[in-house]
Design a protein around this motif. Structure first.
Motif, PDB file in Angstrom:
ATOM      1  N   ASP A  10      60.921 127.801   4.172  1.00 59.82           N
ATOM      2  CA  ASP A  10      61.607 129.025   4.629  1.00 59.82           C
ATOM      3  C   ASP A  10      61.194 129.363   6.066  1.00 59.82           C
ATOM      4  O   ASP A  10      62.032 129.738   6.887  1.00 59.82           O
ATOM      5  N   THR A  11      59.900 129.227   6.339  1.00 55.69           N
ATOM      6  CA  THR A  11      59.406 129.494   7.695  1.00 55.69           C
ATOM      7  C   THR A  11      60.036 128.528   8.694  1.00 55.69           C
ATOM      8  O   THR A  11      60.451 128.923   9.781  1.00 55.69           O
ATOM      9  N   ILE A  12      60.133 127.267   8.308  1.00 57.41           N
ATOM     10  CA  ILE A  12      60.779 126.263   9.175  1.00 57.41           C
ATOM     11  C   ILE A  12      62.221 126.663   9.443  1.00 57.41           C
ATOM     12  O   ILE A  12      62.690 126.613  10.583  1.00 57.41           O
ATOM     13  N   ASP A  13      62.934 127.097   8.417  1.00 58.82           N
ATOM     14  CA  ASP A  13      64.331 127.498   8.583  1.00 58.82           C
ATOM     15  C   ASP A  13      64.445 128.680   9.543  1.00 58.82           C
ATOM     16  O   ASP A  13      65.333 128.718  10.397  1.00 58.82           O
ATOM     17  N   VAL A  14      63.540 129.647   9.408  1.00 60.34           N
ATOM     18  CA  VAL A  14      63.558 130.818  10.293  1.00 60.34           C
ATOM     19  C   VAL A  14      63.275 130.387  11.734  1.00 60.34           C
ATOM     20  O   VAL A  14      63.940 130.828  12.675  1.00 60.34           O
ATOM     21  N   LEU A  15      62.302 129.500  11.914  1.00 61.97           N
ATOM     22  CA  LEU A  15      61.963 129.035  13.263  1.00 61.97           C
ATOM     23  C   LEU A  15      63.126 128.256  13.880  1.00 61.97           C
ATOM     24  O   LEU A  15      63.408 128.387  15.064  1.00 61.97           O
ATOM     25  N   ARG A  16      63.811 127.468  13.070  1.00 69.10           N
ATOM     26  CA  ARG A  16      64.976 126.737  13.584  1.00 69.10           C
ATOM     27  C   ARG A  16      66.064 127.722  14.010  1.00 69.10           C
ATOM     28  O   ARG A  16      66.726 127.526  15.025  1.00 69.10           O
ATOM     29  N   ALA A  76      59.078 125.411  23.170  1.00 66.08           N
ATOM     30  CA  ALA A  76      58.029 124.416  22.953  1.00 66.08           C
ATOM     31  C   ALA A  76      57.086 124.867  21.835  1.00 66.08           C
ATOM     32  O   ALA A  76      56.727 124.077  20.960  1.00 66.08           O
ATOM     33  N   SER A  77      56.713 126.135  21.841  1.00 60.09           N
ATOM     34  CA  SER A  77      55.825 126.660  20.796  1.00 60.09           C
ATOM     35  C   SER A  77      56.491 126.586  19.425  1.00 60.09           C
ATOM     36  O   SER A  77      55.865 126.208  18.432  1.00 60.09           O
ATOM     37  N   THR A  78      57.766 126.946  19.389  1.00 53.81           N
ATOM     38  CA  THR A  78      58.496 126.927  18.116  1.00 53.81           C
ATOM     39  C   THR A  78      58.616 125.502  17.593  1.00 53.81           C
ATOM     40  O   THR A  78      58.413 125.254  16.404  1.00 53.81           O
ATOM     41  N   LYS A  79      58.933 124.555  18.476  1.00 48.55           N
ATOM     42  CA  LYS A  79      59.046 123.159  18.051  1.00 48.55           C
ATOM     43  C   LYS A  79      57.708 122.639  17.527  1.00 48.55           C
ATOM     44  O   LYS A  79      57.666 121.931  16.516  1.00 48.55           O
ATOM     45  N   THR A  80      56.631 122.998  18.198  1.00 45.60           N
ATOM     46  CA  THR A  80      55.299 122.584  17.759  1.00 45.60           C
ATOM     47  C   THR A  80      54.997 123.163  16.372  1.00 45.60           C
ATOM     48  O   THR A  80      54.471 122.467  15.502  1.00 45.60           O
ATOM     49  N   GLU A  81      55.352 124.414  16.165  1.00 55.71           N
ATOM     50  CA  GLU A  81      55.115 125.060  14.867  1.00 55.71           C
ATOM     51  C   GLU A  81      55.947 124.394  13.774  1.00 55.71           C
ATOM     52  O   GLU A  81      55.478 124.163  12.660  1.00 55.71           O
ATOM     53  N   ILE A  82      57.191 124.040  14.081  1.00 57.03           N
ATOM     54  CA  ILE A  82      58.044 123.353  13.105  1.00 57.03           C
ATOM     55  C   ILE A  82      57.413 122.017  12.731  1.00 57.03           C
ATOM     56  O   ILE A  82      57.323 121.670  11.540  1.00 57.03           O
ATOM     57  N   GLU A  83      56.956 121.263  13.723  1.00 57.16           N
ATOM     58  CA  GLU A  83      56.326 119.970  13.445  1.00 57.16           C
ATOM     59  C   GLU A  83      55.081 120.147  12.579  1.00 57.16           C
ATOM     60  O   GLU A  83      54.857 119.379  11.629  1.00 57.16           O
ATOM     61  N   ARG A  84      54.281 121.156  12.894  1.00 58.22           N
ATOM     62  CA  ARG A  84      53.061 121.405  12.113  1.00 58.22           C
ATOM     63  C   ARG A  84      53.409 121.742  10.660  1.00 58.22           C
ATOM     64  O   ARG A  84      52.813 121.195   9.727  1.00 58.22           O
ATOM     65  N   LEU A  85      54.401 122.597  10.483  1.00 60.95           N
ATOM     66  CA  LEU A  85      54.792 122.995   9.130  1.00 60.95           C
ATOM     67  C   LEU A  85      55.422 121.833   8.363  1.00 60.95           C
ATOM     68  O   LEU A  85      55.170 121.662   7.167  1.00 60.95           O
TER      69      LEU A  85
END
Length: 101
Positions: A10-16, A76-85
């Motif tokens: 869900d967090t990934i979806d929100v970040l996307r 960049a921060s959002t993409k990094t967070e998506i990759e981490r999640l």
């Protein structure tokens, strides 16, 4: 673990979704910058008026460029967070598979 995976997904979806909004905002800022260039090119009048308008447009352009930099940094921060999640989700799925075995 399954609930944790769902929460992270869900967090990934929100970040996307945030990335899409940011991308749209960047497009608008780029369009504004292009409009400013057109305005500068079509400016007419005395040299003093043109210089005054140029100064104003440069200030606007600087503000737009600063906004673009912030948006790029945010991307960049959002993409990094998506990759981490996504990595965490993979790990959790692997753990579930190991538990099920």
């Amino acid at each position: 673990l399954q609930k944790e995976i769902e929460d992270k997904q869900d967090t990934i979806d929100v970040l996307r979704s945030d990335l899409e909004v940011t991308s749209s905002a960047k497009d608008k800022v780029v369009e504004e910058r292009q409009n400013l260039v057109v305005k500068l090119q079509s400016s007419q009048g005395s040299l003093q008026e043109i210089n005054s308008k140029l100064d104003e447009e440069v200030r606007k352009s600087d503000a737009i460029n600063a906004t673009l930099l912030k948006l790029k940094s945010s991307d960049a921060s959002t993409k990094t967070e998506i990759e981490r999640l996504e990595s965490e989700v993979q790990l959790r799925r692997k753990q579930i598979e190991e538990i099920e075995e």
